[in-house]
Design a protein around this motif. Structure first.
Motif, PDB file in Angstrom:
ATOM      1  N   LYS A  98      46.296 -48.253  72.439  1.00 40.53           N
ATOM      2  CA  LYS A  98      44.869 -47.995  72.619  1.00 40.53           C
ATOM      3  C   LYS A  98      44.360 -47.037  71.549  1.00 40.53           C
ATOM      4  CE  LYS A  98      41.506 -46.703  76.164  1.00 40.53           C
ATOM      5  NZ  LYS A  98      41.334 -46.273  77.591  1.00 40.53           N
ATOM      6  N   LEU A  99      45.120 -45.979  71.292  1.00 43.26           N
ATOM      7  CA  LEU A  99      44.751 -45.028  70.248  1.00 43.26           C
ATOM      8  C   LEU A  99      44.738 -45.704  68.889  1.00 43.26           C
ATOM      9  CD1 LEU A  99      44.216 -42.177  69.159  1.00 43.26           C
ATOM     10  CD2 LEU A  99      46.701 -41.809  69.159  1.00 43.26           C
ATOM     11  N   ARG A 100      45.731 -46.526  68.626  1.00 48.39           N
ATOM     12  CA  ARG A 100      45.814 -47.241  67.345  1.00 48.39           C
ATOM     13  C   ARG A 100      44.604 -48.150  67.156  1.00 48.39           C
ATOM     14  NH1 ARG A 100      48.187 -52.018  65.237  1.00 48.39           N
ATOM     15  NH2 ARG A 100      49.173 -51.687  63.199  1.00 48.39           N
ATOM     16  N   GLY A 101      44.202 -48.835  68.209  1.00 47.25           N
ATOM     17  CA  GLY A 101      43.041 -49.707  68.124  1.00 47.25           C
ATOM     18  C   GLY A 101      41.765 -48.938  67.839  1.00 47.25           C
ATOM     19  N   ARG A 102      41.610 -47.795  68.475  1.00 43.99           N
ATOM     20  CA  ARG A 102      40.412 -46.981  68.235  1.00 43.99           C
ATOM     21  C   ARG A 102      40.368 -46.468  66.804  1.00 43.99           C
ATOM     22  NH1 ARG A 102      39.899 -43.169  73.697  1.00 43.99           N
ATOM     23  NH2 ARG A 102      39.262 -44.859  75.123  1.00 43.99           N
ATOM     24  N   LEU A 103      41.516 -46.047  66.291  1.00 39.49           N
ATOM     25  CA  LEU A 103      41.560 -45.542  64.917  1.00 39.49           C
ATOM     26  C   LEU A 103      41.255 -46.657  63.914  1.00 39.49           C
ATOM     27  CD1 LEU A 103      44.685 -43.187  65.083  1.00 39.49           C
ATOM     28  CD2 LEU A 103      42.275 -42.514  64.961  1.00 39.49           C
ATOM     29  N   ILE A 104      41.750 -47.850  64.196  1.00 41.40           N
ATOM     30  CA  ILE A 104      41.472 -48.985  63.303  1.00 41.40           C
ATOM     31  C   ILE A 104      39.984 -49.333  63.336  1.00 41.40           C
ATOM     32  CG2 ILE A 104      41.861 -51.457  62.957  1.00 41.40           C
ATOM     33  CD1 ILE A 104      44.756 -51.016  63.773  1.00 41.40           C
ATOM     34  N   ARG A 106      37.561 -47.323  64.033  1.00 42.96           N
ATOM     35  CA  ARG A 106      36.860 -46.247  63.327  1.00 42.96           C
ATOM     36  C   ARG A 106      37.006 -46.409  61.819  1.00 42.96           C
ATOM     37  NH1 ARG A 106      38.212 -39.751  64.026  1.00 42.96           N
ATOM     38  NH2 ARG A 106      36.634 -38.981  62.539  1.00 42.96           N
ATOM     39  N   LYS A 107      38.196 -46.784  61.383  1.00 38.94           N
ATOM     40  CA  LYS A 107      38.420 -46.996  59.954  1.00 38.94           C
ATOM     41  C   LYS A 107      37.582 -48.169  59.451  1.00 38.94           C
ATOM     42  CE  LYS A 107      41.083 -45.224  57.721  1.00 38.94           C
ATOM     43  NZ  LYS A 107      40.995 -44.080  56.782  1.00 38.94           N
ATOM     44  N   ALA A 108      37.461 -49.228  60.272  1.00 31.22           N
ATOM     45  CA  ALA A 108      36.661 -50.387  59.884  1.00 31.22           C
ATOM     46  C   ALA A 108      35.187 -50.012  59.735  1.00 31.22           C
ATOM     47  CB  ALA A 108      36.826 -51.500  60.913  1.00 31.22           C
ATOM     48  N   ASP A 109      34.666 -49.212  60.671  1.00 26.21           N
ATOM     49  CA  ASP A 109      33.267 -48.774  60.579  1.00 26.21           C
ATOM     50  C   ASP A 109      33.051 -47.905  59.343  1.00 26.21           C
ATOM     51  OD1 ASP A 109      32.741 -50.095  62.932  1.00 26.21           O
ATOM     52  OD2 ASP A 109      32.978 -48.332  64.206  1.00 26.21           O
ATOM     53  N   GLN A 110      34.015 -47.055  59.065  1.00 29.78           N
ATOM     54  CA  GLN A 110      33.918 -46.193  57.888  1.00 29.78           C
ATOM     55  C   GLN A 110      33.915 -47.022  56.608  1.00 29.78           C
ATOM     56  OE1 GLN A 110      37.281 -43.575  57.302  1.00 29.78           O
ATOM     57  NE2 GLN A 110      36.077 -42.098  56.140  1.00 29.78           N
ATOM     58  N   CYS A 111      34.763 -48.032  56.555  1.00 23.62           N
ATOM     59  CA  CYS A 111      34.816 -48.900  55.376  1.00 23.62           C
ATOM     60  C   CYS A 111      33.522 -49.687  55.212  1.00 23.62           C
ATOM     61  CB  CYS A 111      35.994 -49.859  55.489  1.00 23.62           C
ATOM     62  SG  CYS A 111      37.611 -49.054  55.379  1.00 23.62           S
ATOM     63  N   ASP A 112      32.953 -50.152  56.318  1.00 22.33           N
ATOM     64  CA  ASP A 112      31.688 -50.889  56.256  1.00 22.33           C
ATOM     65  C   ASP A 112      30.572 -50.004  55.698  1.00 22.33           C
ATOM     66  OD1 ASP A 112      32.891 -53.131  57.271  1.00 22.33           O
ATOM     67  OD2 ASP A 112      32.252 -52.768  59.343  1.00 22.33           O
ATOM     68  N   GLN A 113      30.544 -48.754  56.140  1.00 18.43           N
ATOM     69  CA  GLN A 113      29.521 -47.820  55.646  1.00 18.43           C
ATOM     70  C   GLN A 113      29.690 -47.559  54.160  1.00 18.43           C
ATOM     71  OE1 GLN A 113      29.800 -44.323  58.095  1.00 18.43           O
ATOM     72  NE2 GLN A 113      29.113 -45.372  59.957  1.00 18.43           N
ATOM     73  N   LYS A 114      30.914 -47.347  53.739  1.00 19.23           N
ATOM     74  CA  LYS A 114      31.158 -47.065  52.326  1.00 19.23           C
ATOM     75  C   LYS A 114      30.861 -48.300  51.469  1.00 19.23           C
ATOM     76  CE  LYS A 114      34.537 -43.346  52.848  1.00 19.23           C
ATOM     77  NZ  LYS A 114      33.716 -42.347  52.125  1.00 19.23           N
ATOM     78  N   GLU A 115      31.188 -49.477  51.973  1.00 17.86           N
ATOM     79  CA  GLU A 115      30.897 -50.691  51.222  1.00 17.86           C
ATOM     80  C   GLU A 115      29.389 -50.909  51.108  1.00 17.86           C
ATOM     81  OE1 GLU A 115      32.343 -55.367  51.061  1.00 17.86           O
ATOM     82  OE2 GLU A 115      32.897 -54.068  52.757  1.00 17.86           O
ATOM     83  N   GLU A 116      28.662 -50.596  52.166  1.00 20.26           N
ATOM     84  CA  GLU A 116      27.205 -50.721  52.125  1.00 20.26           C
ATOM     85  C   GLU A 116      26.604 -49.749  51.121  1.00 20.26           C
ATOM     86  OE1 GLU A 116      23.344 -50.468  55.177  1.00 20.26           O
ATOM     87  OE2 GLU A 116      25.388 -50.201  55.919  1.00 20.26           O
ATOM     88  N   GLN A 117      27.110 -48.525  51.104  1.00 21.72           N
ATOM     89  CA  GLN A 117      26.635 -47.537  50.132  1.00 21.72           C
ATOM     90  C   GLN A 117      26.947 -47.989  48.710  1.00 21.72           C
ATOM     91  OE1 GLN A 117      28.503 -43.856  51.263  1.00 21.72           O
ATOM     92  NE2 GLN A 117      27.479 -43.762  53.241  1.00 21.72           N
ATOM     93  N   ARG A 118      28.159 -48.513  48.519  1.00 19.29           N
ATOM     94  CA  ARG A 118      28.558 -48.990  47.192  1.00 19.29           C
ATOM     95  C   ARG A 118      27.652 -50.114  46.722  1.00 19.29           C
ATOM     96  NH1 ARG A 118      33.025 -52.305  45.933  1.00 19.29           N
ATOM     97  NH2 ARG A 118      32.247 -53.539  47.697  1.00 19.29           N
ATOM     98  N   LEU A 154      45.006 -50.815  58.921  1.00 18.92           N
ATOM     99  CA  LEU A 154      45.925 -49.965  59.661  1.00 18.92           C
ATOM    100  C   LEU A 154      45.207 -48.638  59.970  1.00 18.92           C
ATOM    101  CD1 LEU A 154      49.219 -50.639  57.691  1.00 18.92           C
ATOM    102  CD2 LEU A 154      48.733 -51.302  60.041  1.00 18.92           C
ATOM    103  N   PRO A 155      45.708 -47.858  60.907  1.00 14.00           N
ATOM    104  CA  PRO A 155      44.992 -46.641  61.310  1.00 14.00           C
ATOM    105  C   PRO A 155      45.048 -45.485  60.319  1.00 14.00           C
ATOM    106  CG  PRO A 155      47.025 -46.868  62.556  1.00 14.00           C
ATOM    107  CD  PRO A 155      46.854 -48.137  61.781  1.00 14.00           C
ATOM    108  N   THR A 156      45.903 -45.556  59.301  1.00 15.74           N
ATOM    109  CA  THR A 156      46.019 -44.446  58.359  1.00 15.74           C
ATOM    110  C   THR A 156      45.685 -44.898  56.946  1.00 15.74           C
ATOM    111  OG1 THR A 156      48.351 -44.800  57.795  1.00 15.74           O
ATOM    112  CG2 THR A 156      47.888 -43.523  59.780  1.00 15.74           C
TER     113      THR A 156
END
Length: 317
Positions: A98-104, A106-118, A154-156
């Motif tokens: 469950k923790l691993r899924g949440r971290l992934i 969160r990482k996906a949302d972070q990547c989407d934001q950075k890709e949108e900014q880029r 992956l979560p890291t």
């Protein structure tokens, strides 16, 4: 007699002592000794050691050296396991999953934001960007360069960096796990040496992280064990991340530059364009993994890749 033994041991083990003194294993045991002295003082230890005969003192010193060497070898055996844990390959327990899924996520949302900014900065055009925007664009590109596809996250950050390299061959229709051992044997010595050294640096950083965690075993003896362990672990992880990027760069470059050698060594015709390469790469991967009884494609022999004018001797599978 004790003097002669000490001289003999000194001449044979001097180099080993020099190497061992510089290893995290020695720091671990030395730190534990300092923590013990912090708690109980040097007096009891000094009194005990001086009460021993010279021969027993030598035996104790050799035993200490062996403890450092053996513990270093044992911890080294866990380099791969610790690397997998730092990548995010964790046990499939309900709570951890469950923790691993949440971290992934969160990482996906972070990547989407950075890709949108880029993308927004890219649409402006390089010449229209301010100095701050150009620096931001470069940082975003550097970050996204080591991010795999959304379904492979992956979560890291360390795990994503290495997975990006592991999945790099997908663009050519090849599977890295299947094809890499074959490609490795075909690469030039210098390329293999560079990759080996990069991987060794990564393993060294991961091993330092392992020792920083093990250092917590002495926490019952001194309060300063905790901050030292945390600082070293943080440094070791950042160092492993830098080494992972270097290793990933070399791995991806090796696939880019030497993948044709895989076709040549297996006597397969080279792809003619990117679309053709994607298809042929998938078929080649399947051939390496499972073999084939098909009559196509035809084998290409006699170094015809290097010299198209030479006669081609074909044979069906």
């Amino acid at each position: 007699m004790p003097t002669k033994i000490a001289e003999s041991l000194g001449s044979k083990l001097a180099d080993q002592w020099v190497v061992t003194l510089l290893t995290p294993a020695f720091v671990f045991w030395g730190g534990g000794l300092l923590a013990w002295a912090w708690r109980f003082g040097w007096g009891p230890l000094e009194k005990w050691f001086t009460s021993l005969t010279p021969t027993v003192q030598i035996v104790v010193s050799i035993g200490a050296l062996l403890a450092v060497v053996i513990s270093s070898a044992v911890v080294k055996r866990f380099d791969f396991l610790m690397l997998r844990l730092l990548e995010g390959y964790w046990p499939r327990w309900p709570g951890i999953e469950k923790l691993r899924g949440r971290l992934i996520d969160r990482k996906a949302d972070q990547c989407d934001q950075k890709e949108e900014q880029r993308n927004k900065l890219y649409q402006k055009g390089w010449d229209n960007l301010s100095r701050e925007e150009r620096e931001e664009y470069i940082d975003l590109e550097n970050y996204l360069q080591y991010i795999p596809g959304r379904t492979m996250l992956l979560p890291t950050q360390l795990g994503n960096t290495l997975r990006k390299a592991e999945s790099h061959a997908d663009r050519y229709g090849l599977d890295t796990i299947v094809c890499w051992p074959h490609l490795w044997l075909l690469m030039p010595d210098q390329a293999r040496q560079d990759l080996t050294e990069a991987r060794a640096s990564l393993d060294t950083a991961v091993r330092l992280f392992t020792w920083s965690i093990l250092f917590l075993l002495w926490i019952g003896l001194a309060w300063w064990i905790l901050p030292i362990s945390f600082i070293v672990a943080f440094y070791a992880y950042r160092w492993s991340l830098l080494n992972a990027k270097s290793y990933s760069d070399l791995l991806m470059a090796s696939i880019d530059l030497y993948r044709d050698k895989l076709y040549e060594a297996l006597c397969w015709p080279l792809p003619t364009d990117p679309a053709d390469e994607k298809k042929k790469g998938q078929v080649l991967t399947s051939y390496i993994l499972r073999g084939s009884e098909q009559s196509l494609p035809r084998f290409v022999r006699n170094n015809s890749h290097a010299n198209p004018k030479k006669k081609i001797v074909s044979a069906s599978f």
